[in-house]
Write a protein that holds these residues in place. Structure first.
Motif, PDB file in Angstrom:
ATOM      1  N   HIS A  13      -5.446   5.810  -1.444  1.00 40.39           N
ATOM      2  CA  HIS A  13      -5.443   4.492  -0.818  1.00 40.39           C
ATOM      3  C   HIS A  13      -5.356   3.441  -1.910  1.00 40.39           C
ATOM      4  O   HIS A  13      -5.889   3.612  -3.010  1.00 40.39           O
ATOM      5  CB  HIS A  13      -6.710   4.275   0.022  1.00 40.39           C
ATOM      6  CG  HIS A  13      -6.739   5.084   1.275  1.00 40.39           C
ATOM      7  ND1 HIS A  13      -6.197   4.643   2.458  1.00 40.39           N
ATOM      8  CD2 HIS A  13      -7.231   6.318   1.525  1.00 40.39           C
ATOM      9  CE1 HIS A  13      -6.354   5.576   3.389  1.00 40.39           C
ATOM     10  NE2 HIS A  13      -6.984   6.599   2.839  1.00 40.39           N
ATOM     11  N   ASP A  15      -5.016  -1.081  -2.554  1.00 42.48           N
ATOM     12  CA  ASP A  15      -4.949  -2.438  -1.989  1.00 42.48           C
ATOM     13  C   ASP A  15      -4.702  -3.429  -3.117  1.00 42.48           C
ATOM     14  O   ASP A  15      -4.983  -3.154  -4.293  1.00 42.48           O
ATOM     15  CB  ASP A  15      -6.216  -2.784  -1.220  1.00 42.48           C
ATOM     16  CG  ASP A  15      -7.441  -2.860  -2.100  1.00 42.48           C
ATOM     17  OD1 ASP A  15      -7.578  -3.846  -2.837  1.00 42.48           O
ATOM     18  OD2 ASP A  15      -8.254  -1.915  -2.068  1.00 42.48           O
ATOM     19  N   ARG A  16      -4.143  -4.578  -2.767  1.00 40.60           N
ATOM     20  CA  ARG A  16      -3.911  -5.661  -3.714  1.00 40.60           C
ATOM     21  C   ARG A  16      -4.484  -6.940  -3.108  1.00 40.60           C
ATOM     22  O   ARG A  16      -4.129  -7.309  -1.991  1.00 40.60           O
ATOM     23  CB  ARG A  16      -2.416  -5.813  -4.004  1.00 40.60           C
ATOM     24  CG  ARG A  16      -2.099  -6.948  -5.001  1.00 40.60           C
ATOM     25  CD  ARG A  16      -0.613  -7.053  -5.293  1.00 40.60           C
ATOM     26  NE  ARG A  16      -0.159  -5.980  -6.167  1.00 40.60           N
ATOM     27  CZ  ARG A  16       0.744  -5.059  -5.820  1.00 40.60           C
ATOM     28  NH1 ARG A  16       1.255  -5.094  -4.586  1.00 40.60           N
ATOM     29  NH2 ARG A  16       1.130  -4.134  -6.660  1.00 40.60           N
ATOM     30  N   ASP A  17      -5.424  -7.510  -3.842  1.00 42.88           N
ATOM     31  CA  ASP A  17      -6.082  -8.739  -3.370  1.00 42.88           C
ATOM     32  C   ASP A  17      -6.710  -8.554  -1.994  1.00 42.88           C
ATOM     33  O   ASP A  17      -6.666  -9.428  -1.130  1.00 42.88           O
ATOM     34  CB  ASP A  17      -5.094  -9.907  -3.328  1.00 42.88           C
ATOM     35  CG  ASP A  17      -4.517 -10.238  -4.705  1.00 42.88           C
ATOM     36  OD1 ASP A  17      -5.252 -10.071  -5.694  1.00 42.88           O
ATOM     37  OD2 ASP A  17      -3.334 -10.638  -4.768  1.00 42.88           O
ATOM     38  N   GLY A  18      -7.259  -7.355  -1.804  1.00 43.64           N
ATOM     39  CA  GLY A  18      -7.947  -7.078  -0.556  1.00 43.64           C
ATOM     40  C   GLY A  18      -7.069  -6.623   0.584  1.00 43.64           C
ATOM     41  O   GLY A  18      -7.563  -6.305   1.668  1.00 43.64           O
ATOM     42  N   SER A  19      -5.762  -6.572   0.364  1.00 37.79           N
ATOM     43  CA  SER A  19      -4.850  -6.130   1.423  1.00 37.79           C
ATOM     44  C   SER A  19      -4.311  -4.740   1.086  1.00 37.79           C
ATOM     45  O   SER A  19      -3.917  -4.488  -0.059  1.00 37.79           O
ATOM     46  CB  SER A  19      -3.678  -7.106   1.564  1.00 37.79           C
ATOM     47  OG  SER A  19      -4.140  -8.390   1.915  1.00 37.79           O
ATOM     48  N   PRO A  20      -4.274  -3.822   2.059  1.00 38.58           N
ATOM     49  CA  PRO A  20      -3.795  -2.464   1.786  1.00 38.58           C
ATOM     50  C   PRO A  20      -2.318  -2.451   1.413  1.00 38.58           C
ATOM     51  O   PRO A  20      -1.521  -3.257   1.906  1.00 38.58           O
ATOM     52  CB  PRO A  20      -4.047  -1.729   3.103  1.00 38.58           C
ATOM     53  CG  PRO A  20      -4.129  -2.798   4.135  1.00 38.58           C
ATOM     54  CD  PRO A  20      -4.690  -4.003   3.465  1.00 38.58           C
ATOM     55  N   ILE A  21      -1.965  -1.505   0.527  1.00 37.20           N
ATOM     56  CA  ILE A  21      -0.590  -1.314   0.085  1.00 37.20           C
ATOM     57  C   ILE A  21      -0.082   0.001   0.658  1.00 37.20           C
ATOM     58  O   ILE A  21      -0.757   1.037   0.564  1.00 37.20           O
ATOM     59  CB  ILE A  21      -0.503  -1.277  -1.441  1.00 37.20           C
ATOM     60  CG1 ILE A  21      -1.017  -2.581  -2.047  1.00 37.20           C
ATOM     61  CG2 ILE A  21       0.923  -1.008  -1.905  1.00 37.20           C
ATOM     62  CD1 ILE A  21      -1.112  -2.534  -3.562  1.00 37.20           C
TER      63      ILE A  21
END
Length: 351
Positions: A13, A15-21
């Motif tokens: 898993h 994420d970038r800046d709290g958002s999943p990638i």
């Protein structure tokens, strides 16, 4: 980016800046190392899967693709289709479900089956390139494999792990009994061609299956498996005393229980051909453990092959010894599970 276990396989898993990638798909297997590029454009992983040895691979986030950077596959895996396991569950007592990996060979069957029992018992069967390719070799020969994570296995919580404490040959054997019952429900398996194999604790469990479960076992393999829990506990180093008392049972207070659960006590129930492998300098499971069961069975006229490795301890450290052992195990299982030579494909060396 993080990796974690999910029912025997690793999952990634990010994420970038709290958002999943969104990540590219990866083969089912076990990730043991991960390194992320400074700009987070890609990650390099070390991944081991049932169908391929441990390899270095890259997850290219820009291209959204997974690709291998190394190829350590033996030649055989370039000409056959390796088999990935199916994660299945089967019912056990007390309303529990047992997870297991089921490997099905090509073809309609009915296929003979090897019940493969991991060691530990505090360990876990995972989708790895097992035993230097022995699993894939057996599958190519038409032998199915069921590898359960019975009571005592790790990865399913502390309560599940501790079910086996001071109960070796109890709840674990019951789970293995239910594994065989599950095999009887499959229309592509041949329950009359059933073998069992294990190493260390798994060897103990394999011997227990042969001695105490009432099935027409065709063969068994025990690698450095304890046969007498009382003598095993007594032979343990003083520094292991607390661990042995907690996990196995103290020999001075639970001698009767340990003997009752020992394969040597039920050795008259073993009639299937048996292959025993043992290191002469094993500090964990002394050679005397294998000597005891071999002597009892040979006295009754049971077919036993006994290979002692004079330069090994608990398991194999010498690669040549390891491959020799697995080739011998393969030949032994072929001989007792595949009834006619006409049914056998040409052997492949996948180690």
């Amino acid at each position: 980016m993080s990796a974690f276990w999910h029912r025997t396989s690793s999952r990634l898993h990010a994420d970038r800046d709290g958002s999943p990638i969104a990540l590219p798909g990866i083969p089912p297997g076990v990730i043991s190392a991960l390194s992320l590029a400074p700009d987070a454009s890609f990650a390099v992983v070390l991944i081991n899967s049932a169908a391929r040895p441990a390899e270095i691979a890259v997850l290219d986030l820009a291209r959204h693709e997974f690709r291998y950077l190394t190829d350590t596959r033996p030649p055989a895996l370039h000409v056959i289709d390796p088999v990935a396991p199916e994660l299945i569950t089967y019912p056990a007592r007390d309303g529990r479900d047992v997870h297991a990996l089921l490997y099905r060979p090509d073809g309609p069957g009915p296929h003979p089956v090897l019940l493969s029992i991991h060691g530990g018992p505090e360990s876990q069967e995972r989708p790895l390139y097992a035993r230097s390719g022995l699993y894939q070799h057996l599958l190519h020969q038409g032998i199915a494999i069921l590898a359960p994570n019975f009571a005592g296995s790790t990865g399913y919580g502390t309560a599940h792990q501790k079910l086996i404490y001071c109960d070796w040959g109890g709840i674990d054997l019951d789970d293995l009994d239910h594994a065989v019952k599950y095999l009887h429900t499959l229309d592509w398996t041949d329950p009359n061609r059933l073998a069992v194999m294990g190493a260390s604790y798994g060897g103990f469990a394999a011997l227990s299956c042969l001695a105490r479960l009432p099935y027409p076992w065709a063969a068994g393999v025990s690698m450095c498996g304890p046969s007498n829990l009382l003598t095993l506990a007594k032979a343990s180093p003083p520094t292991w005393k607390t661990f042995v008392a907690t996990v196995l049972g103290a020999p001075d207070t639970r001698a009767e229980h340990l003997l009752a659960r020992s394969p040597v006590t039920h050795a008259d129930g073993i009639n299937a051909p048996l292959f025993v492998l043992q290191g002469a300098h094993d500090p964990r499971v002394p050679q005397a453990e294998s000597d005891q069961i071999v002597a009892q069975l040979r006295e009754r006229g049971v077919e036993v092959r006994y290979d002692i490795y004079p330069d090994e301890g608990h398991g194999f450290t010498n690669r040549a010894n390891e491959l020799t052992a697995y080739e011998a195990i393969s030949a032994f299982l072929h001989n007792h599970l595949i009834t006619t030579t006409a049914d056998r494909p040409e052997p492949l060396h996948v180690g």
